[in-house]
Scaffold this motif. Structure first.
Motif, short mmCIF file in Angstrom:
data_model
loop_
_atom_site.label_atom_id
_atom_site.label_comp_id
_atom_site.label_asym_id
_atom_site.label_seq_id
_atom_site.Cartn_x
_atom_site.Cartn_y
_atom_site.Cartn_z
N ARG A 169 0.84 -1.22 0.00
CA ARG A 169 0.00 0.00 0.00
C ARG A 169 0.87 1.26 0.00
O ARG A 169 0.64 2.19 -0.75
CB ARG A 169 -0.91 0.01 1.22
N SER A 170 1.89 1.26 0.86
CA SER A 170 2.77 2.42 0.96
C SER A 170 3.52 2.66 -0.34
O SER A 170 3.67 3.79 -0.79
CB SER A 170 3.75 2.23 2.12
N PHE A 171 3.99 1.57 -0.97
CA PHE A 171 4.69 1.69 -2.25
C PHE A 171 3.79 2.39 -3.28
O PHE A 171 4.24 3.29 -3.99
CB PHE A 171 5.11 0.31 -2.76
N CYS A 172 2.54 1.98 -3.35
CA CYS A 172 1.63 2.56 -4.33
C CYS A 172 1.23 4.00 -4.00
O CYS A 172 1.05 4.82 -4.90
CB CYS A 172 0.37 1.70 -4.46
N LEU A 173 1.12 4.32 -2.72
CA LEU A 173 0.66 5.65 -2.32
C LEU A 173 1.80 6.66 -2.14
O LEU A 173 1.64 7.84 -2.45
CB LEU A 173 -0.14 5.56 -1.01
N SER A 174 2.96 6.18 -1.65
CA SER A 174 4.04 7.11 -1.30
C SER A 174 5.31 6.92 -2.11
O SER A 174 6.21 7.76 -2.04
CB SER A 174 4.39 6.95 0.19
N GLY A 175 5.42 5.81 -2.83
CA GLY A 175 6.62 5.57 -3.63
C GLY A 175 7.64 4.71 -2.91
O GLY A 175 7.55 4.49 -1.70
N ALA A 176 8.62 4.25 -3.67
CA ALA A 176 9.63 3.33 -3.15
C ALA A 176 10.51 3.97 -2.09
O ALA A 176 10.76 3.36 -1.04
CB ALA A 176 10.48 2.78 -4.29
N ASP A 177 10.99 5.18 -2.31
CA ASP A 177 11.95 5.79 -1.38
C ASP A 177 11.34 6.00 0.01
O ASP A 177 11.95 5.64 1.02
CB ASP A 177 12.47 7.12 -1.93
N VAL A 178 10.16 6.58 0.07
CA VAL A 178 9.50 6.81 1.35
C VAL A 178 9.24 5.47 2.05
O VAL A 178 9.48 5.32 3.25
CB VAL A 178 8.17 7.59 1.16
N THR A 179 8.77 4.49 1.28
CA THR A 179 8.45 3.19 1.85
C THR A 179 9.70 2.48 2.36
O THR A 179 9.69 1.89 3.45
CB THR A 179 7.71 2.32 0.81
N MET A 180 10.79 2.55 1.60
CA MET A 180 12.05 1.94 2.06
C MET A 180 12.51 2.58 3.36
O MET A 180 12.92 1.89 4.29
CB MET A 180 13.14 2.06 0.98
N ASN A 181 12.44 3.91 3.44
CA ASN A 181 12.85 4.61 4.66
C ASN A 181 12.00 4.21 5.85
O ASN A 181 12.50 4.10 6.97
CB ASN A 181 12.80 6.13 4.46
N GLN A 182 10.72 3.99 5.62
CA GLN A 182 9.81 3.66 6.72
C GLN A 182 9.95 2.21 7.17
O GLN A 182 9.94 1.93 8.36
CB GLN A 182 8.38 3.93 6.29
N TYR A 183 10.07 1.27 6.22
CA TYR A 183 9.98 -0.14 6.57
C TYR A 183 11.30 -0.90 6.60
O TYR A 183 11.42 -1.90 7.31
CB TYR A 183 9.02 -0.86 5.62
N ASN A 184 12.29 -0.49 5.82
CA ASN A 184 13.53 -1.27 5.77
C ASN A 184 14.36 -1.13 7.04
O ASN A 184 15.25 -1.94 7.27
CB ASN A 184 14.38 -0.89 4.56
N LYS A 185 14.08 -0.17 7.87
CA LYS A 185 14.84 0.03 9.11
C LYS A 185 14.42 -0.93 10.20
O LYS A 185 15.12 -1.13 11.16
CB LYS A 185 14.66 1.47 9.60
#
Length: 186
Positions: A169-185
């Motif tokens: 959902r985040s990937f589709c709404l906010s894009g890869a960069d924002v989603t990576m910053n939020q979830y990959n940590k």
């Protein structure tokens, strides 16, 4: 905006609950949460849903893992979706069980499904890797990925799948960069 979300796996009851089919499991959960059902179409099972002002096409290829690129390429072209709006959901032996990593592009990392996709469309597309661990004896990788999750893992699986759905959902709404910053940590 249109997105193609492709969950990789193998069709048929023999593979249904195996580690290699985590991509299918995650898309099934996404479809259930979106109240849509998959239909048998060309090269795979497809469901369509909306997320705010975005149109999402969910794809579970019926080409078997090693030929997943045929289905992904077909649906990208058929729906006129750019590679930057493609997300491939896949199992990953190099990550501990339940670890989730979103990458905006990269190599196939030895995964045959990703390798076939890369051969057909290049490597500039996002992939969500779901860790399945690597607790298997040397030379038994195929048996491991085609086996079911352990009882301990099955208890934790629903929560991990729900997080994967949130990442999509985040990937589709906010894009890869924002989603990576939020979830990959995590």
């Amino acid at each position: 905006m249109k997105y193609l979300i492709a969950g990789l796996g193998n069709i048929g009851p023999d593979y249904e609950n195996t580690r290699h089919n985590i991509g299918f499991m995650i898309l099934d959960a996404f479809a259930k949460a979106s109240n849509v059902v998959f239909q048998d179409k060309r090269y795979g099972f497809v469901a369509e849903t909306r997320l705010r002002n975005r149109s999402l096409l969910l794809l579970k290829p019926s080409t078997f893992m090693n030929l997943s690129g045929n289905a992904v390429r077909y649906w990208l072209q058929h729906e006129k979706i750019d590679n930057e709006h493609l997300l491939v959901v896949v199992d990953d032996l190099s990550l501990p069980f339940g670890s989730l990593r979103l990458k905006s592009k990269g190599s196939d990392a030895g995964h045959n499904g990703l390798k076939n996709i890369q051969e057909l469309i290049g490597q500039n597309y996002a992939r969500l890797r779901f860790g399945i661990g690597n607790d298997f004896p040397r030379g038994r990788q195929v048996d491991y990925v085609l086996s079911e999750f352990s009882d301990e893992e099955k208890i934790l699986l629903p929560q991990k799948i729900e997080t994967a759905v949130d990442i999509i959902r985040s990937f589709c709404l906010s894009g890869a960069d924002v989603t990576m910053n939020q979830y990959n940590k995590r």
